[in-house]
Design an enzyme around this catalytic site. Structure first.
Site, PDB file in Angstrom:
ATOM      1  N   ASP A   2       0.811  -1.216   0.000  1.00  0.00           N
ATOM      2  CA  ASP A   2       0.000   0.000   0.000  1.00  0.00           C
ATOM      3  C   ASP A   2       0.852   1.277   0.000  1.00  0.00           C
ATOM      4  OD1 ASP A   2      -2.309   1.546   0.180  1.00  0.00           O
ATOM      5  OD2 ASP A   2      -2.363   1.494   2.353  1.00  0.00           O
ATOM      6  N   CYS A  51     -21.910  -9.928  -4.641  1.00  0.00           N
ATOM      7  CA  CYS A  51     -22.673  -8.842  -3.999  1.00  0.00           C
ATOM      8  C   CYS A  51     -24.165  -8.953  -4.319  1.00  0.00           C
ATOM      9  CB  CYS A  51     -22.166  -7.474  -4.464  1.00  0.00           C
ATOM     10  SG  CYS A  51     -20.668  -6.917  -3.628  1.00  0.00           S
ATOM     11  N   CYS A  59     -23.913  -1.161   1.715  1.00  0.00           N
ATOM     12  CA  CYS A  59     -22.782  -0.236   1.874  1.00  0.00           C
ATOM     13  C   CYS A  59     -23.107   1.118   1.257  1.00  0.00           C
ATOM     14  CB  CYS A  59     -21.518  -0.827   1.262  1.00  0.00           C
ATOM     15  SG  CYS A  59     -21.642  -1.227  -0.502  1.00  0.00           S
ATOM     16  N   CYS A 119     -23.393   4.675   3.710  1.00  0.00           N
ATOM     17  CA  CYS A 119     -22.276   5.624   3.712  1.00  0.00           C
ATOM     18  C   CYS A 119     -22.738   6.997   4.190  1.00  0.00           C
ATOM     19  CB  CYS A 119     -21.666   5.735   2.318  1.00  0.00           C
ATOM     20  SG  CYS A 119     -20.301   6.934   2.252  1.00  0.00           S
ATOM     21  N   CYS A 156     -15.072  10.721   0.909  1.00  0.00           N
ATOM     22  CA  CYS A 156     -14.960   9.639   1.894  1.00  0.00           C
ATOM     23  C   CYS A 156     -14.474  10.169   3.248  1.00  0.00           C
ATOM     24  CB  CYS A 156     -13.992   8.597   1.347  1.00  0.00           C
ATOM     25  SG  CYS A 156     -13.746   7.172   2.414  1.00  0.00           S
ATOM     26  N   CYS A 169     -21.604  -4.634   5.720  1.00  0.00           N
ATOM     27  CA  CYS A 169     -21.542  -5.665   4.672  1.00  0.00           C
ATOM     28  C   CYS A 169     -21.898  -7.037   5.249  1.00  0.00           C
ATOM     29  CB  CYS A 169     -20.144  -5.705   4.066  1.00  0.00           C
ATOM     30  SG  CYS A 169     -19.926  -7.034   2.845  1.00  0.00           S
TER      31      CYS A 169
END
Length: 307
Positions: A130, A184, A190, A194, A210, A244
């Site tokens: 990452d 999904c 989700c 949010c 976000c 989720c």
């Protein structure tokens, strides 16, 4: 040894080092992802994360990033914690409960690369956690470790999405795994949950909306129009993962080096409000929270607690 034997060896070593899952894909241009990524950038969904637009050729083709690359080996490491934070305190994303995962995982990947060289001979490659232009979720999905959900997280059937992802890009030809089905279905939990409506479409997250962006990446003041929309999130956000259905299968990890900091778990809102820079530095040395730093954490706390 042949490519099948090499692949088995890599997966065995991955398991020995504490990775739950390992998948392998061919190092090649990400043809399907390229137009999606370019569109995402064109719509400025990266916000002030200008680094996302850098080295896009490398992001889309690992052979440019690592000359001679033939294989991308993807790894998953569980970070779901055994204990949760004090619910009355400002909330921190679960991935940041313990030590900085970059250092923990990078050390394991270097050990694996060293083992490979002992068994195979000369192997050129690099480890990524990452921190470089690598589309890690795309590679993990290509190698069959899971599918990319509507929240743009990699989801593994029967395990969920609370996993760190990492890669070894090497110049060795291996046996390649294939992608799996998207499970999904019609679920939009989700997207519906949010707080800032950052999931603007299936598999598309507007990074500039976000909560993780506002509380980790954004150096400037959080825009006033976000007042009351960040809930109690002070560093990161787990809402789209917490709702989720696949994460009902999440099980606590067993990696000692990623164990939650007891001080973080027990801190109350008052503790956070009164923490000094000296105590912050001492308590969170080697923690992901250092990314925001003392000033950043105080800025976020002020924003979510002020009217």
């Amino acid at each position: 040894m042949n490519k099948e034997t090499y692949s088995i060896f890599i997966k065995q070593e991955a398991k020995r080092l504490g990775f739950e899952y390992c998948g392998i894909s061919k190092a090649e241009f990400l043809e399907e992802e390229a137009p999606r990524f370019e569109k995402w950038l064109h719509q400025n969904m990266q916000g002030e994360m200008s680094y996302m637009a850098n080295y896009s050729d490398m992001r889309l083709d690992p052979r440019i990033l690592v000359p001679g690359a033939k294989s991308v080996v993807s790894f998953m490491m569980n970070y779901y914690p055994e204990e949760k934070q004090n619910e009355q305190a400002p909330q921190i994303s679960k991935y940041a409960y313990g030590r900085d995962y970059h250092h923990v995982i990078k050390a394991k990947l270097k050990e694996l690369l060293s083992s490979l060289r002992e068994h195979i001979g000369e192997v050129n490659g690099r480890a990524f956690v990452d921190s470089a232009p690598v589309l890690e979720r795309a590679w993990a999905a290509k190698s069959g470790l899971g599918w990319i959900g509507k929240n743009a997280q990699l989801i593994r059937p029967g395990n969920g999405s609370f996993f760190f992802l990492a890669e070894l890009i090497i110049d060795v030809e291996l046996e390649y795994d294939g992608p799996i089905k998207d499970y999904c279905g019609t679920c939009t939990r989700c997207m519906d949950a949010c707080p800032t409506q950052a999931i603007v479409g299936p598999n598309v997250v507007d990074g500039s909306k976000c909560i993780s962006y506002f509380t980790i990446e954004l150096e400037d003041a959080i825009p006033n129009e976000m007042k009351g929309m960040l809930d109690s999130w002070m560093f990161g956000c787990d809402v789209c993962q917490d709702v989720c259905p696949w994460n009902r299968f999440s099980k606590p990890h067993h990696e000692e080096k990623l164990k939650a900091n007891p001080a973080l778990l027990s801190m109350s809102q008052k503790d956070w409000e009164e923490i000094t820079e000296e105590v912050f530095t001492k308590t969170f040395s080697g923690s992901p929270l250092k990314r925001a730093g003392y000033e950043g954490i105080k800025k976020n706390l002020d924003f979510i607690t002020s009217l």
